[in-house]
Structures are given as structure tokens and as C-alpha cells.
Design a protein around this motif. Structure first.
Motif, PDB file in Angstrom:
ATOM      1  N   SER A 112      23.153 -15.012  -8.714  1.00 59.64           N
ATOM      2  CA  SER A 112      24.510 -14.459  -8.747  1.00 59.64           C
ATOM      3  C   SER A 112      24.801 -13.906  -7.354  1.00 59.64           C
ATOM      4  O   SER A 112      24.160 -14.298  -6.388  1.00 59.64           O
ATOM      5  CB  SER A 112      24.620 -13.367  -9.821  1.00 59.64           C
ATOM      6  N   ARG A 113      25.757 -12.986  -7.249  1.00 58.59           N
ATOM      7  CA  ARG A 113      26.048 -12.365  -5.953  1.00 58.59           C
ATOM      8  C   ARG A 113      24.972 -11.320  -5.662  1.00 58.59           C
ATOM      9  O   ARG A 113      25.110 -10.143  -6.005  1.00 58.59           O
ATOM     10  CB  ARG A 113      27.441 -11.733  -5.972  1.00 58.59           C
ATOM     11  N   GLU A 114      23.893 -11.761  -5.052  1.00 53.40           N
ATOM     12  CA  GLU A 114      22.773 -10.866  -4.781  1.00 53.40           C
ATOM     13  C   GLU A 114      22.087 -11.259  -3.471  1.00 53.40           C
ATOM     14  O   GLU A 114      22.332 -12.332  -2.919  1.00 53.40           O
ATOM     15  CB  GLU A 114      21.757 -10.908  -5.926  1.00 53.40           C
ATOM     16  N   SER A 115      21.241 -10.374  -2.995  1.00 52.23           N
ATOM     17  CA  SER A 115      20.559 -10.595  -1.711  1.00 52.23           C
ATOM     18  C   SER A 115      19.500 -11.687  -1.833  1.00 52.23           C
ATOM     19  O   SER A 115      19.013 -11.988  -2.927  1.00 52.23           O
ATOM     20  CB  SER A 115      19.914  -9.294  -1.240  1.00 52.23           C
ATOM     21  N   LEU A 116      19.149 -12.246  -0.699  1.00 50.00           N
ATOM     22  CA  LEU A 116      18.131 -13.289  -0.628  1.00 50.00           C
ATOM     23  C   LEU A 116      17.062 -12.812   0.357  1.00 50.00           C
ATOM     24  O   LEU A 116      16.877 -13.360   1.436  1.00 50.00           O
ATOM     25  CB  LEU A 116      18.764 -14.599  -0.165  1.00 50.00           C
ATOM     26  N   ASP A 117      16.342 -11.778  -0.051  1.00 51.42           N
ATOM     27  CA  ASP A 117      15.522 -11.000   0.875  1.00 51.42           C
ATOM     28  C   ASP A 117      14.355 -11.764   1.480  1.00 51.42           C
ATOM     29  O   ASP A 117      14.085 -11.640   2.681  1.00 51.42           O
ATOM     30  CB  ASP A 117      14.996  -9.753   0.163  1.00 51.42           C
ATOM     31  N   CYS A 118      13.613 -12.524   0.674  1.00 52.66           N
ATOM     32  CA  CYS A 118      12.426 -13.199   1.188  1.00 52.66           C
ATOM     33  C   CYS A 118      12.800 -14.230   2.252  1.00 52.66           C
ATOM     34  O   CYS A 118      12.193 -14.291   3.320  1.00 52.66           O
ATOM     35  CB  CYS A 118      11.653 -13.865   0.055  1.00 52.66           C
ATOM     36  N   ALA A 119      13.802 -15.032   1.966  1.00 52.21           N
ATOM     37  CA  ALA A 119      14.238 -16.044   2.930  1.00 52.21           C
ATOM     38  C   ALA A 119      14.732 -15.399   4.216  1.00 52.21           C
ATOM     39  O   ALA A 119      14.438 -15.874   5.320  1.00 52.21           O
ATOM     40  CB  ALA A 119      15.341 -16.909   2.312  1.00 52.21           C
ATOM     41  N   GLU A 173       8.883  -9.277  -0.272  1.00 47.77           N
ATOM     42  CA  GLU A 173      10.077  -9.599  -1.068  1.00 47.77           C
ATOM     43  C   GLU A 173       9.964 -10.945  -1.796  1.00 47.77           C
ATOM     44  O   GLU A 173      10.968 -11.613  -2.058  1.00 47.77           O
ATOM     45  CB  GLU A 173      11.338  -9.598  -0.180  1.00 47.77           C
ATOM     46  N   SER A 174       8.734 -11.335  -2.137  1.00 48.57           N
ATOM     47  CA  SER A 174       8.536 -12.671  -2.724  1.00 48.57           C
ATOM     48  C   SER A 174       9.220 -12.835  -4.080  1.00 48.57           C
ATOM     49  O   SER A 174       9.528 -13.959  -4.490  1.00 48.57           O
ATOM     50  CB  SER A 174       7.041 -12.959  -2.872  1.00 48.57           C
ATOM     51  N   ARG A 175       9.467 -11.737  -4.783  1.00 54.26           N
ATOM     52  CA  ARG A 175      10.142 -11.845  -6.081  1.00 54.26           C
ATOM     53  C   ARG A 175      11.666 -11.943  -5.944  1.00 54.26           C
ATOM     54  O   ARG A 175      12.349 -12.237  -6.915  1.00 54.26           O
ATOM     55  CB  ARG A 175       9.767 -10.654  -6.973  1.00 54.26           C
ATOM     56  N   GLN A 176      12.169 -11.698  -4.738  1.00 57.30           N
ATOM     57  CA  GLN A 176      13.604 -11.860  -4.492  1.00 57.30           C
ATOM     58  C   GLN A 176      13.779 -13.091  -3.597  1.00 57.30           C
ATOM     59  O   GLN A 176      14.212 -13.017  -2.457  1.00 57.30           O
ATOM     60  CB  GLN A 176      14.173 -10.595  -3.829  1.00 57.30           C
ATOM     61  N   SER A 233       7.150   2.294   2.123  1.00 62.42           N
ATOM     62  CA  SER A 233       7.581   1.232   1.218  1.00 62.42           C
ATOM     63  C   SER A 233       7.371  -0.117   1.904  1.00 62.42           C
ATOM     64  O   SER A 233       7.128  -0.174   3.118  1.00 62.42           O
ATOM     65  CB  SER A 233       9.058   1.411   0.870  1.00 62.42           C
ATOM     66  N   PRO A 234       7.472  -1.213   1.171  1.00 60.49           N
ATOM     67  CA  PRO A 234       7.389  -2.535   1.813  1.00 60.49           C
ATOM     68  C   PRO A 234       8.382  -2.707   2.952  1.00 60.49           C
ATOM     69  O   PRO A 234       8.076  -3.354   3.959  1.00 60.49           O
ATOM     70  CB  PRO A 234       7.679  -3.497   0.649  1.00 60.49           C
ATOM     71  N   ASP A 235       9.573  -2.124   2.817  1.00 62.16           N
ATOM     72  CA  ASP A 235      10.566  -2.223   3.887  1.00 62.16           C
ATOM     73  C   ASP A 235      10.061  -1.552   5.168  1.00 62.16           C
ATOM     74  O   ASP A 235      10.254  -2.068   6.274  1.00 62.16           O
ATOM     75  CB  ASP A 235      11.881  -1.572   3.454  1.00 62.16           C
ATOM     76  N   ASN A 236       9.412  -0.384   5.027  1.00 68.40           N
ATOM     77  CA  ASN A 236       8.868   0.303   6.197  1.00 68.40           C
ATOM     78  C   ASN A 236       7.789  -0.531   6.886  1.00 68.40           C
ATOM     79  O   ASN A 236       7.736  -0.608   8.120  1.00 68.40           O
ATOM     80  CB  ASN A 236       8.267   1.652   5.784  1.00 68.40           C
ATOM     81  N   ASN A 239       0.836  -1.197   0.000  1.00 69.90           N
ATOM     82  CA  ASN A 239       0.000   0.000   0.000  1.00 69.90           C
ATOM     83  C   ASN A 239       0.877   1.256   0.000  1.00 69.90           C
ATOM     84  O   ASN A 239       1.504   1.596   1.005  1.00 69.90           O
ATOM     85  CB  ASN A 239      -0.917  -0.009   1.232  1.00 69.90           C
ATOM     86  N   TYR A 240       0.886   1.948  -1.125  1.00 70.40           N
ATOM     87  CA  TYR A 240       1.763   3.100  -1.290  1.00 70.40           C
ATOM     88  C   TYR A 240       1.082   4.419  -0.912  1.00 70.40           C
ATOM     89  O   TYR A 240       1.661   5.501  -1.078  1.00 70.40           O
ATOM     90  CB  TYR A 240       2.256   3.185  -2.739  1.00 70.40           C
ATOM     91  N   THR A 241      -0.137   4.382  -0.387  1.00 69.36           N
ATOM     92  CA  THR A 241      -0.858   5.612  -0.056  1.00 69.36           C
ATOM     93  C   THR A 241      -0.436   6.190   1.293  1.00 69.36           C
ATOM     94  O   THR A 241      -0.667   7.362   1.561  1.00 69.36           O
ATOM     95  CB  THR A 241      -2.373   5.365  -0.029  1.00 69.36           C
ATOM     96  N   GLN A 242       0.148   5.364   2.155  1.00 69.85           N
ATOM     97  CA  GLN A 242       0.543   5.828   3.478  1.00 69.85           C
ATOM     98  C   GLN A 242       1.891   6.551   3.399  1.00 69.85           C
ATOM     99  O   GLN A 242       2.747   6.192   2.591  1.00 69.85           O
ATOM    100  CB  GLN A 242       0.640   4.652   4.444  1.00 69.85           C
ATOM    101  N   THR A 243       2.044   7.558   4.241  1.00 72.49           N
ATOM    102  CA  THR A 243       3.263   8.367   4.199  1.00 72.49           C
ATOM    103  C   THR A 243       3.911   8.476   5.580  1.00 72.49           C
ATOM    104  O   THR A 243       3.278   8.179   6.599  1.00 72.49           O
ATOM    105  CB  THR A 243       2.965   9.787   3.678  1.00 72.49           C
ATOM    106  N   LEU A 244       5.158   8.894   5.593  1.00 74.06           N
ATOM    107  CA  LEU A 244       5.871   9.192   6.826  1.00 74.06           C
ATOM    108  C   LEU A 244       6.741  10.415   6.583  1.00 74.06           C
ATOM    109  O   LEU A 244       7.147  10.699   5.452  1.00 74.06           O
ATOM    110  CB  LEU A 244       6.716   7.997   7.280  1.00 74.06           C
TER     111      LEU A 244
END
Length: 399
Positions: free
Chosen positions: A149-156, A141-144, A110-113, A95-100
Motif C-alpha cells: 500500500s502507501r508505505e515505505s520501502l526501507d530495505c531497498a 529492515e529486511s521485513r520491510q 536501534s537498527p536505525d542508529n 543488538n539492543y544492549t548498546q546505549t546513547l
């Protein structure tokens, strides 16, 4: 043989309570109302439930306050007690409508927030809840979910964090790749599919549709959506086709290799109604291109079914392709935020998931098996049987 135990005959494991993230009010309110009605009906049939503490409540929602310091750092405060409760945390992280505010500047959440707020809620609970379950309609982070390669594994990593925080159940819908559950082998991970809700929405919006191999076909827009398309086609007794994406691996645009073309594999679509089924629409470029190719191959009508309508680049492309006749209906769930503008589109159909989510929470609160809820094959079979009986009746009347 004794009757099987169900959520109608058993006691809940603990009083049910629900906390929701900012921006998830609509989902939480709808689920809350379904639960209130459901439990009132069940208590009339099973008087023992009335004696169960916290079973009949005017609301199951916990009053929660989210605040920010001037630097943007967050804080969560709970106004109600959660000691000994079966706590469900519901969060739409898209949900991108909320702000801080950060140092006087307005930033969108953002999803991270949102994920940080989930951890803040668990921290505020302070180990007092009997059990904690996290409901992420769109898995964070379901798409990550894997490394190439040398990249993050965010969902796990996120799932491991929730497990370390003491979460017992993680509930999600149409995960991009449910095999990511292997990251938390000792924690319950349940992935639910909206296939039945898609079928209901499709029948309601297109009552003259026929599910047979001569008139209907299910299309997978890429190899990643094959499992969804195979199941939908098999349960309906229809043919299936698939596209595969030909990419330019010499370039990277917006973090991925650009698509050069979509190539089709399968039987002819000429004269048939086609359903294109996938887990999400992000920008929508791939989806509308697939619809265009299907229509140019002679399809009668084209319908889009997608669990998450994210529309990260707006609706202009969909409006254009609808006006050109490349697709007829777009069905998506209300599991994530949908702009009010979308509801005014002539092609939009909403597959309501709130009752389904309420049933999942209710069943888990009674600590009962959710296999019957997760498997919608029997429900779909009943719908198809009714359709077949209605068609036979119409033929008898015509004769």
C-alpha cells in the motif's frame, strides 16, 4: 586439466581489515581469531603467502571510536590506516544492549542508529579503501522489503544508499526475502543459509534422531518459510508439512493483521520427530502456537530451528511451552545478540556461525568464487553418508 584456483593458491586482492559496530565485538573477535589461525596454516603450505603484505597479522581489526554529542548526533573516528585495504564492516543491527545519550537521557541503540554508524564509517574511510564490503548478519529492515500500500520501502532504500556510498559487496544470512537484491542489480549481494549448522547442532544435541520419512518431518510455520523447509526436507529425504496463517484483515495490531488460527497442510506428524524451521523468532507467539499444534497432533518430539532468535518479548512464553512439553529444543545461530540468560535455558542449542563467516570473508578477500561455500548440499550429504554407514555397522554388529 589445470587445478582450479582457490583461496589456498591465490593471492588476496588487498590487505584484509575489519571494522565492527558497537555491540558486534563478540562476532568480530571470533571471526578475527579464525582468520589468524587459518592464514597461519595456509602460509605454512604456501610460502608465497608469507611475502604478501598484510597477510599474516596479529589482528585484522581496525581500532574504531564511536562518540556522541550532547544532542545525540554521532561521530566515528578510525585510529588505523585503511588505505588500499579490502575492508569488511561487520554489524549486528539488532543488538539492543548498546546505549546513547540524548540531552542527558539514556536511549537504547536501534537498527536505525546502527545503520547511520555504517554510513559514518564509510564516510570516515573517505574513499581510501581498495574495496568495501558490508556484512549484515541480519539484513537491515529486511521485513520491510516490499510495498502492499502507501508505505515505505526501507530495505531497498538502504541497499541503494550503500551502493551509492561505494560498497562493492553486501553479505547477509537468511534474508527475509532475498529478492530485495533486485534493488541493486549492479552490486554483489550474497545471501548465506545456516542449514548445515542447524543439522550439526541438531545431531549434537539429539544424537538418536533418525532422518527418514517414517520417523522425521520438516514443518514450515507459514508460507514465507516454504523454501527453507522444502530444501531441508529434500536434502534429508523426509516429508514436509506447512501451516498457513488465517488472519483478521479487518484489524491492525502493532502494524499487522492479527492471526486468528494456524491451519496445517501435509502428511500426519503422529509419532514423528518434527523440525519447525524459519528465519526468525520475534515475539515467538506464532512459533510456539505451531509447536503446540504439532504436539497435539501426536508428534513425538518437536525441535525449533531459527536463524535469528530476537525474542522481542522475552522468554516467558518459551519457558511455559517447554515446561508443557510442546517443544524439546530451540536451535538458533549466534549471528545476532543473544542474552546470557538464554544460554542457561535447558532447551537452547547454539548453531555457531563464526567460522562460516570467517571462511566467507577469507574467500572474498582472495576474490574467489563462494559458490562452494554458499551451497552446503555436499557437506550435508557427507554427514548423512556417515550416519548411514554408522547405522549399517551397528546393524552388522547386532546381527
Amino acid at each position: 586439466m589445470p587445478a582450479p584456483t582457490t583461496a589456498k593458491t591465490t593471492m588476496p586482492v588487498a590487505p584484509l581489515k575489519i571494522i565492527y559496530l558497537k555491540g558486534s565485538e563478540e562476532i568480530a573477535d571470533a571471526v578475527n581469531q579464525y582468520l589468524i589461525r587459518r592464514r597461519r596454516d595456509l602460509s605454512r603450505k604456501n610460502k608465497d603467502l608469507e611475502m604478501c603484505p598484510g597477510y599474516l597479522e596479529s589482528t585484522y581489526l581496525i581500532r574504531t571510536h564511536y562518540s556522541r554529542f550532547g544532542t545525540g548526533e554521532g561521530r566515528v573516528r578510525l585510529d588505523d590506516s585503511i588505505r588500499g585495504t579490502d575492508l569488511f564492516i561487520i554489524g549486528d543491527v539488532t543488538n539492543y544492549t548498546q546505549t546513547l545519550k540524548v540531552c542527558g537521557h539514556e536511549n537504547r541503540m536501534s537498527p536505525d542508529n546502527y545503520f547511520q554508524d555504517i554510513k559514518r564509517i564509510i564516510s570516515a574511510v573517505s574513499g581510501k579503501a581498495h574495496r568495501i564490503s558490508v556484512v549484515l548478519p541480519f539484513l537491515y529492515e529486511s521485513r520491510q522489503h516490499r510495498r502492499t500500500s502507501r508505505e515505505s520501502l526501507d530495505c531497498a532504500m538502504a541497499l541503494r544508499e550503500l551502493a551509492d556510498y561505494g560498497v562493492s559487496n553486501i553479505i547477509t544470512f537468511d534474508a527475509h526475502d532475498p529478492r530485495v537484491m533486485d534493488a541493486i542489480p549492479l552490486i554483489s549481494f550474497d545471501n548465506f543459509m545456516p542449514t548445515y549448522q542447524f543439522l550439526k547442532a541438531l545431531l549434537k544435541s539429539v544424537p538418536d534422531i533418525s532422518f527418514d520419512k517414517d520417523h522425521f518431518m520438516v514443518i514450515s510455520p507459514d508460507e514465507g518459510a516454504m523454501d527453507r523447509a522444502v530444501y531441508f526436507a529434500n536434502i534429508l529425504g523426509a516429508d514436509m508439512g506447512t501451516f498457513y496463517k488465517r488472519r483478521d484483515y479487518s484489524k491492525i495490531v502493532n502494524g499487522k493483521n492479527p492471526i486468528v488460527a494456524h491451519e496445517f497442510l501435509g502428511e500426519t506428524v503422529e509419532g514423528k520427530d518434527c523440525v519447525v524451521i524459519d528465519d526468525m523468532i520475534a515475539s515467538g507467539g506464532s512459533m510456539v502456537d505451531v509447536c503446540k499444534q504439532i504436539k497435539e497432533r501426536g508428534a513425538r518430539r518437536v525441535f525449533i530451528c531459527t536463524t535469528f532468535g530476537l525474542f522481542t518479548e522475552g522468554f516467558d512464553k518459551f519457558d511455559e511451552f517447554y515446561e508443557k512439553g510442546y517443544f524439546d529444543k530451540l536451535i538458533t545461530t549466534n549471528l545476532t545478540y543473544l542474552p546470557p540468560e538464554l544460554y542457561r535455558k535447558p532447551y537452547f542449542v547454539c548453531a555457531n556461525m563464526y567460522k562460516y563467516m570467517a571462511n566467507i570473508i577469507h574467500t572474498l578477500n582472495h576474490d574467489q568464487s563462494i559458490s562452494t561455500i554458499k551451497s552446503t548440499t555436499s557437506k550435508i550429504s557427507k554427514v548423512l553418508s556417515r550416519l548411514k554407514a554408522a547405522d549399517e555397522q551397528d546393524e552388522d554388529m547386532e546381527a
